[in-house]
Design an enzyme around this catalytic site. Structure first.
Site, PDB file in Angstrom:
ATOM      1  N   TYR A  33      13.610   1.757  46.888  1.00  0.00           N
ATOM      2  CA  TYR A  33      13.249   0.497  47.450  1.00  0.00           C
ATOM      3  C   TYR A  33      11.790  -0.080  46.767  1.00  0.00           C
ATOM      4  O   TYR A  33      11.219   0.862  46.338  1.00  0.00           O
ATOM      5  CB  TYR A  33      12.694   0.811  49.021  1.00  0.00           C
ATOM      6  CG  TYR A  33      12.100  -0.398  49.843  1.00  0.00           C
ATOM      7  CD1 TYR A  33      12.894  -1.147  50.383  1.00  0.00           C
ATOM      8  CD2 TYR A  33      10.684  -0.603  49.818  1.00  0.00           C
ATOM      9  CE1 TYR A  33      12.496  -2.245  51.260  1.00  0.00           C
ATOM     10  CE2 TYR A  33      10.351  -1.938  50.341  1.00  0.00           C
ATOM     11  CZ  TYR A  33      11.296  -2.752  51.047  1.00  0.00           C
ATOM     12  OH  TYR A  33      10.928  -3.735  51.904  1.00  0.00           O
ATOM     13  N   VAL A  34      12.165  -1.166  46.381  1.00  0.00           N
ATOM     14  CA  VAL A  34      10.985  -1.931  45.414  1.00  0.00           C
ATOM     15  C   VAL A  34      10.037  -2.990  46.391  1.00  0.00           C
ATOM     16  O   VAL A  34      10.762  -3.970  46.749  1.00  0.00           O
ATOM     17  CB  VAL A  34      11.646  -2.662  44.244  1.00  0.00           C
ATOM     18  CG1 VAL A  34      10.689  -3.311  43.570  1.00  0.00           C
ATOM     19  CG2 VAL A  34      12.466  -1.736  43.246  1.00  0.00           C
ATOM     20  N   CYS A  49      11.138   1.736  33.922  1.00  0.00           N
ATOM     21  CA  CYS A  49      11.449   1.565  32.498  1.00  0.00           C
ATOM     22  C   CYS A  49      12.578   0.717  32.028  1.00  0.00           C
ATOM     23  O   CYS A  49      12.335  -0.331  31.349  1.00  0.00           O
ATOM     24  CB  CYS A  49      12.024   2.961  32.209  1.00  0.00           C
ATOM     25  SG  CYS A  49      12.806   2.863  30.573  1.00  0.00           S
ATOM     26  N   CYS A  54      10.126  -0.188  29.473  1.00  0.00           N
ATOM     27  CA  CYS A  54      10.638   0.101  28.180  1.00  0.00           C
ATOM     28  C   CYS A  54      11.564  -0.939  27.697  1.00  0.00           C
ATOM     29  O   CYS A  54      11.528  -1.200  26.747  1.00  0.00           O
ATOM     30  CB  CYS A  54      11.120   1.578  28.163  1.00  0.00           C
ATOM     31  SG  CYS A  54      10.071   2.768  28.914  1.00  0.00           S
ATOM     32  N   LYS A  57      10.611  -4.718  27.221  1.00  0.00           N
ATOM     33  CA  LYS A  57       9.477  -4.591  26.547  1.00  0.00           C
ATOM     34  C   LYS A  57      10.045  -4.677  24.882  1.00  0.00           C
ATOM     35  O   LYS A  57       9.845  -5.259  24.069  1.00  0.00           O
ATOM     36  CB  LYS A  57       8.476  -3.373  26.679  1.00  0.00           C
ATOM     37  CG  LYS A  57       7.369  -3.428  25.724  1.00  0.00           C
ATOM     38  CD  LYS A  57       7.698  -2.470  24.431  1.00  0.00           C
ATOM     39  CE  LYS A  57       8.131  -0.905  25.105  1.00  0.00           C
ATOM     40  NZ  LYS A  57       6.893  -0.068  25.564  1.00  0.00           N
ATOM     41  N   ALA A 124      11.828   5.065  52.343  1.00  0.00           N
ATOM     42  CA  ALA A 124      11.988   6.352  52.953  1.00  0.00           C
ATOM     43  C   ALA A 124      10.514   6.934  52.736  1.00  0.00           C
ATOM     44  O   ALA A 124       9.737   6.517  52.078  1.00  0.00           O
ATOM     45  CB  ALA A 124      12.890   7.290  52.274  1.00  0.00           C
ATOM     46  N   ASP A 346       5.928   9.495  36.644  1.00  0.00           N
ATOM     47  CA  ASP A 346       4.690   8.981  36.657  1.00  0.00           C
ATOM     48  C   ASP A 346       3.682   9.187  37.812  1.00  0.00           C
ATOM     49  O   ASP A 346       2.626   9.123  37.799  1.00  0.00           O
ATOM     50  CB  ASP A 346       4.746   7.773  36.422  1.00  0.00           C
ATOM     51  CG  ASP A 346       5.455   7.137  35.169  1.00  0.00           C
ATOM     52  OD1 ASP A 346       5.697   7.800  34.407  1.00  0.00           O
ATOM     53  OD2 ASP A 346       5.434   6.004  34.904  1.00  0.00           O
ATOM     54  N   LEU A 354       5.659   9.008  30.807  1.00  0.00           N
ATOM     55  CA  LEU A 354       6.992   8.573  29.775  1.00  0.00           C
ATOM     56  C   LEU A 354       8.272   8.663  30.365  1.00  0.00           C
ATOM     57  O   LEU A 354       8.445   9.791  30.803  1.00  0.00           O
ATOM     58  CB  LEU A 354       6.693   9.191  28.134  1.00  0.00           C
ATOM     59  CG  LEU A 354       5.469   8.959  27.581  1.00  0.00           C
ATOM     60  CD1 LEU A 354       5.296  10.088  26.335  1.00  0.00           C
ATOM     61  CD2 LEU A 354       5.304   7.430  26.988  1.00  0.00           C
ATOM     62  N   HIS A 498      14.798   7.661  -0.955  1.00  0.00           N
ATOM     63  CA  HIS A 498      14.201   6.454  -1.635  1.00  0.00           C
ATOM     64  C   HIS A 498      15.040   5.490  -1.857  1.00  0.00           C
ATOM     65  O   HIS A 498      16.257   5.549  -2.091  1.00  0.00           O
ATOM     66  CB  HIS A 498      13.754   6.840  -3.167  1.00  0.00           C
ATOM     67  CG  HIS A 498      12.928   5.632  -4.047  1.00  0.00           C
ATOM     68  ND1 HIS A 498      11.670   5.649  -3.619  1.00  0.00           N
ATOM     69  CD2 HIS A 498      13.412   4.960  -4.772  1.00  0.00           C
ATOM     70  CE1 HIS A 498      11.413   4.874  -4.691  1.00  0.00           C
ATOM     71  NE2 HIS A 498      12.523   4.179  -5.186  1.00  0.00           N
TER      72      HIS A 498
END
Length: 500
Positions: A33-34, A49, A54, A57, A124, A346, A354, A498
């Site tokens: 739920y946001v 993310c 992420c 971005k 919830a 998080d 992360l 190289h």
């Protein structure tokens, strides 16, 4: 029990744990739920993310690099039509970004369904031992369907949200955060203020500057706290040379809306070498964005305090403490942990914020709980690679020079350093935005490589740092070397490619 595992939070860690648990025949339900941001922004399944971190971005960072590439292209023979300046269209960018995000939201829903995970778009919380309570879904009106389920294990993976200071008048009403910037319906304007010295602040300032926006960054003390100081200063100086204006020692004290619609910001300014703020300044901006850290304040709504006496502490941003097995701590100062309540991502105290870390934590937790013989899986938090996607990127794994000295002592740390201009940029002579003189017009070296070694262990490399193009791709490979105990002599024996 109704389920073996109930996951509260559908971000990277929660999704990873849910799908991994289902693969080992666990019956899993996931709630997501946001809650709207301070400016009303919401998004779909997948967490920070995918929706406001992420993924958008990196796309905007890539768009900014393409813009800088037009300058290089002309220096290398490409002819732009009528030699007119190339314009950038914000609306087209956000359409592309959010179209891709929606496809990922759909893919995550399909992934849960194909793995047999029940997905519920609902808020919830915990209400008792092994019990989760569905309050309402984002598509339901207040007083919609409610239900209680019992699960053998409950995972708290609600992530974090940007922190906007409560003590700055006008900040919550007028400022945006990283929750909003990637889906702004109108152009941010001619002048933008980014508040904070974090990697989120610098990344945002970097791509906005490349889109032709005048960007100020208000930094209270230092940029990129927790990163290697030499590399952090390299990033700040490079961004300054490209046109980003750093307001060092400046702290916003008030935001107010002017008659013409801009935002007036009143700053408290600390002079160089002074401890106290003793000056004030006022500047007007079209958009103000706060990137002053993130908080796990959603834990206050989970009912965790009822589950073990934990009272979330504001000074620690409401983070949750876990043991080495991911079990949730009864109290921050206790060694007693629940065997059936877990947390990843998080929301955790003293863990890297992360996405790959959250995913790995989720997968390991699921295997510990539902797969025989997987009890000893661990993460080495000393060797987590990461990259800051500023205009000149910065990738690192292991310890900074400062942390290495603190751990091993200055006498036992040796640093190997090289600064250079990457081959692609050397022939085009990119110019500083505001050079001090014609002799000082060329951009300085854009790249830096640094190894931090412990002398008493045969110069074992404990820190790898690289500033330059494609730093994420470069750092990922060297992270494996450090995890296997590589020493400086191993780097010396390596035959390079190289030209790189």
């Amino acid at each position: 029990y109704d389920f073996d595992l109930a996951v509260i939070g559908g971000g990277s860690g929660g999704l990873a744990c849910a799908k991994e648990a289902a693969k080992h025949n666990a019956k899993v339900i996931l709630f997501d739920y946001v809650k709207p941001s301070t400016q009303g922004t919401t998004w779909g399944l997948g967490g920070t993310c995918v929706n406001v971190g992420c993924v958008p971005k990196k796309i905007m960072h890539y768009a900014a690099l393409l813009g800088k590439g037009f300058y290089d292209a002309q220096k290398l023979g490409w002819k732009l039509s009528h030699n007119e300046p190339v314009d950038h269209d914000w609306h087209t960018l956000t359409q592309a970004v959010n179209g891709h995000i929606r496809s990922l939201n759909f893919a995550y829903r399909v992934g849960l369904r194909s793995n047999g995970v029940k997905y519920v778009n609902a808020l919830a919380t915990m209400v008792g031992n092994h019990t989760a309570f569905r309050k309402k879904s984002s598509s339901e009106k207040e007083g919609g369907k409610e239900e209680t389920i019992r699960a053998r294990h409950i995972l708290l993976s609600v992530g974090g949200r940007p922190r906007v200071p409560n003590d700055i008048p006008g900040a919550k009403e007028l400022a945006i955060t990283s929750d909003d910037v990637f889906s702004l319906k109108k152009h941010p304007g001619k002048r933008v203020l980014v508040v904070g010295g974090s990697y989120i602040a610098l990344e945002t300032a970097g791509f906005l500057n490349e889109f032709g926006i005048e960007v100020d960054v208000a930094v209270r003390s230092i940029v990129l706290r927790g990163f290697d100081r030499q590399c952090a200063e390299k990033i700040r100086q490079h961004m300054n040379d490209t046109g980003v204006n750093f307001l060092m020692g400046s702290t916003p004290r008030e935001l107010s809306r002017t008659e013409d619609g801009t935002i007036r910001v009143t700053f408290a300014v600390r002079g160089e070498g002074q401890e106290n703020e003793n000056k004030a300044a006022e500047i007007e901006y079209d958009t103000v964005m706060f990137a002053t850290g993130r908080t796990a304040e959603e834990t206050t709504f989970l009912g965790v305090e009822r589950e073990g006496g934990l009272e979330p502490r504001p000074e620690r941003h409401f983070k949750l403490r876990v043991d080495d097995n991911g079990n949730y701590g009864v109290e921050l100062d206790s060694e007693r942990f629940h065997r059936y309540v877990h947390a990843v991502g998080d929301v955790l105290l003293d863990r890297p914020e992360l996405t790959p870390v959250a995913i790995r934590q989720g997968e390991i937790l699921a295997r510990r709980l539902f797969k025989n013989g997987a009890k000893d899986l661990k993460i080495n938090y000393d060797l987590i690679p990461t990259t800051v996607f500023t205009p000149s990127e910065y990738g690192s794994v292991g310890l900074s020079e400062e942390d290495a000295i603190q751990r091993y002592g200055e006498h036992d740390v040796e640093v190997f350093l090289s600064e250079f201009t990457s081959l692609e940029q050397a022939p085009v002579h990119r110019q500083k935005k505001k050079p001090q003189s014609r002799l000082d017009a060329d951009m300085p070296a854009n790249a830096l490589s640094k190894l931090v070694c412990v002398k008493s262990e045969g110069n074992r490399v404990v820190g790898f740092h690289f500033v330059g193009p494609n730093a994420g791709e470069v750092t990922q490979g060297f992270a494996l070397g450090l995890s296997l105990g590589a020493k400086k002599e191993d780097f010396d024996r390596l035959v390079g490619i190289h030209p790189t």
